[in-house]
Motif scaffolding. Structure first.
Motif, PDB file in Angstrom:
ATOM      1  N   CYS A  84       0.862  -1.175   0.000  1.00 37.87           N
ATOM      2  CA  CYS A  84       0.000   0.000   0.000  1.00 37.87           C
ATOM      3  C   CYS A  84       0.903   1.230   0.000  1.00 37.87           C
ATOM      4  CB  CYS A  84      -0.893  -0.027   1.238  1.00 37.87           C
ATOM      5  SG  CYS A  84      -1.751   1.524   1.552  1.00 37.87           S
ATOM      6  N   CYS A  87       0.525   3.225   3.537  1.00 41.90           N
ATOM      7  CA  CYS A  87       0.950   2.714   4.853  1.00 41.90           C
ATOM      8  C   CYS A  87       1.927   1.546   4.764  1.00 41.90           C
ATOM      9  CB  CYS A  87      -0.266   2.303   5.676  1.00 41.90           C
ATOM     10  SG  CYS A  87      -0.988   0.740   5.155  1.00 41.90           S
ATOM     11  N   SER A  89       1.356  -1.574   4.049  1.00 42.42           N
ATOM     12  CA  SER A  89       0.852  -2.933   4.276  1.00 42.42           C
ATOM     13  C   SER A  89       0.421  -3.556   2.943  1.00 42.42           C
ATOM     14  CB  SER A  89      -0.291  -2.909   5.287  1.00 42.42           C
ATOM     15  OG  SER A  89      -1.378  -2.193   4.767  1.00 42.42           O
ATOM     16  N   CYS A 115      -4.237  -0.400   0.556  1.00 42.75           N
ATOM     17  CA  CYS A 115      -4.960  -1.378   1.358  1.00 42.75           C
ATOM     18  C   CYS A 115      -6.398  -0.874   1.532  1.00 42.75           C
ATOM     19  CB  CYS A 115      -4.275  -1.604   2.705  1.00 42.75           C
ATOM     20  SG  CYS A 115      -4.430  -0.228   3.847  1.00 42.75           S
ATOM     21  N   CYS A 118      -6.742   2.117   4.108  1.00 42.99           N
ATOM     22  CA  CYS A 118      -6.355   3.452   3.635  1.00 42.99           C
ATOM     23  C   CYS A 118      -7.344   3.956   2.587  1.00 42.99           C
ATOM     24  CB  CYS A 118      -4.948   3.440   3.056  1.00 42.99           C
ATOM     25  SG  CYS A 118      -3.675   3.218   4.303  1.00 42.99           S
TER      26      CYS A 118
END
Ligand SMILES: [Zn+2]
Length: 173
Positions: A84, A87, A89, A115, A118
């Motif tokens: 992502c 962030c 992830s 993700c 977000c």
């Protein structure tokens, strides 16, 4: 399965093909072998080494226009390294940086891997409204050359043909 690097008559890399296809190109005199691979094929009538790099005898015109890399989820995730962009992830969605509801387009320069969390938090807001920023500006991934460079990690003999300097040397000889 091993693959063979195919170069244009101009020595520009065109792509990778299955060894079987490369052998057919050579046997039908459509291509010449530049580098032989480690493998040898035997049939009743002939023994042939599997080429590692071949060059076409004729020039193939290749369109270079923007938009030639299909924009889809898998390709966006690949470009963004399967993280992502907000962030870091694992991504589940493709986010439009400028939301479509705000006039953002579905183009390479406006899509990022994100993700679900977000994407949900961002909703239809602009990055400036959230105080978020992108580490890098999204671009269209450079297409086949990038993929071929990745593949060249396992094909040492390809490396010099994927280097633009190498094309000049090859073309001059
Ligand atoms: Zn995220």
């Amino acid at each position: 399965m091993t693959t063979t690097l195919v170069l244009n008559a101009s020595y520009e890399p065109l792509g990778a093909v299955a060894e079987r296809r490369a052998i057919v190109l050579v046997l039908t005199e459509k291509a010449v072998v530049l580098e032989e691979g480690q493998w040898v094929l035997h049939s009743e009538r002939l023994t042939i080494s599997v080429p590692s790099v071949v060059r076409l005898r004729y020039y193939v015109r290749v369109p270079h226009q923007a938009g030639s890399v299909p924009l889809n989820r898998k390709a966006v995730f690949e470009r963004d390294g399967h993280v992502c962009v907000y962030c870091g992830s694992r991504p589940d969605t493709v986010d439009h940086v400028v939301p479509r509801s705000r006039g953002g387009l579905h183009v390479w320069t406006n899509v990022v891997a994100a993700c679900r969390r977000c994407n949900h938090r961002k909703a239809d807001r602009l990055l400036s409204e959230l105080g978020w920023a992108l580490a890098t500006k999204p671009t269209m991934p450079s297409d086949r050359l990038l993929r071929l460079r990745g593949a060249s990690a396992v094909h040492d003999s390809w490396a010099r043909y994927l280097d633009p300097e190498g094309w000049a040397v090859g073309a001059a000889s």
